[in-house]
Design an enzyme around this catalytic site. Structure first.
Site, PDB file in Angstrom:
ATOM      1  N   GLY A 111       0.799  -1.214   0.000  1.00 10.87           N
ATOM      2  CA  GLY A 111       0.000   0.000   0.000  1.00 10.87           C
ATOM      3  C   GLY A 111       0.832   1.264   0.000  1.00 10.87           C
ATOM      4  N   ALA A 113      -8.962   0.629   6.230  1.00 14.05           N
ATOM      5  CA  ALA A 113      -7.759   0.439   5.418  1.00 14.05           C
ATOM      6  C   ALA A 113      -7.206  -0.965   5.642  1.00 14.05           C
ATOM      7  CB  ALA A 113      -6.703   1.482   5.770  1.00 14.05           C
ATOM      8  N   CYS A 136      -3.672   6.617   0.784  1.00 18.89           N
ATOM      9  CA  CYS A 136      -3.623   5.485  -0.147  1.00 18.89           C
ATOM     10  C   CYS A 136      -3.527   5.933  -1.604  1.00 18.89           C
ATOM     11  CB  CYS A 136      -4.823   4.563   0.052  1.00 18.89           C
ATOM     12  SG  CYS A 136      -4.917   3.890   1.736  1.00 18.89           S
TER      13      CYS A 136
END
Length: 215
Positions: free
Chosen positions: A70, A145, A176
């Site tokens: 990520g 998340a 993100c």
């Protein structure tokens, strides 16, 4: 499996060391799998895909480079972190399937608060449809998340669910890597819940999604 809840705010680097030690012990057959619920002090983490341009305010909070997948995300008080250390050799040795289970866990937890958490193609995490704005444009905000790492088929890192964090801290990053959508929390959505209630629902949803293993 062990189910652990830590009080107070856990230092990020300490948490990573704890996870790495536990992963090694699980791999060696010396420790049980672990789901660890905690909170961090305010900070940003940069995943393996993080872009320097997405750190908008480097001086705002401490920034930690991390080995999870990520991009940039925020962690802080009022956000429930769940670090999940599972041996995928005991399950399905498929990282995508594991990530889908984490998504299902968040969705099932939100459902218990009468919220519909949704996936979005090309966007990791769980989203809430906020309807249309005054100009008729669709609005959706991220509430959960996901960022994972796998070492020799043992998972670590995990999920972050926004309960009542200071959402203003997201202004220091492009969360993100997604600029066109916002971020929300349970309390922001009008649900005055506390962390203890969230933990109860996370545990029940875990039983639903993972088959009742481990508590």
């Amino acid at each position: 499996m062990e189910w652990r809840i830590s009080d107070g705010l856990i230092d990020y680097e300490q948490a990573v060391r704890t996870m790495e030690d536990r992963v090694a012990a699980i791999r060696a057959g010396e420790a049980d799998e672990l789901v660890w619920l905690l909170q961090h002090p305010p900070l940003y983490t940069a995943g393996t895909s993080a872009k320097a341009a997405d750190l908008l305010d480097p001086s705002r909070l401490p920034v930690y480079q991390t080995g999870r997948g990520g991009q940039y995300t925020y962690h802080g008080p009022g956000q429930r972190i769940a670090y999940v250390m599972l041996d995928l050799q005991r399950r399905e040795m498929d990282v995508r399937s594991y990530v889908a289970l984490l998504e299902n866990w968040l969705i099932a937890t939100l459902h218990r608060f009468n919220l519909r958490g949704e996936r979005r193609q090309g966007r990791v995490g769980i989203w809430i449809d906020r309807g249309q704005d005054a100009e008729g444009r669709g609005q959706e905000d991220k509430i959960g998340a996901i960022g994972v790492r796998v070492r020799r088929w043992v998972t670590y890192h995990g999920i972050a669910l926004n309960v009542e964090p200071d959402l203003s801290h997201y202004a220091g990053i492009v969360p993100c890597g997604i600029q066109e959508h916002g971020v929300t929390s349970l309390v922001d959505l009008g649900l005055p819940v506390d962390m203890a209630e969230v933990d109860v629902q996370l545990a029940q949803a875990w039983d639903e999604v993972f088959g009742g293993e481990g508590r």
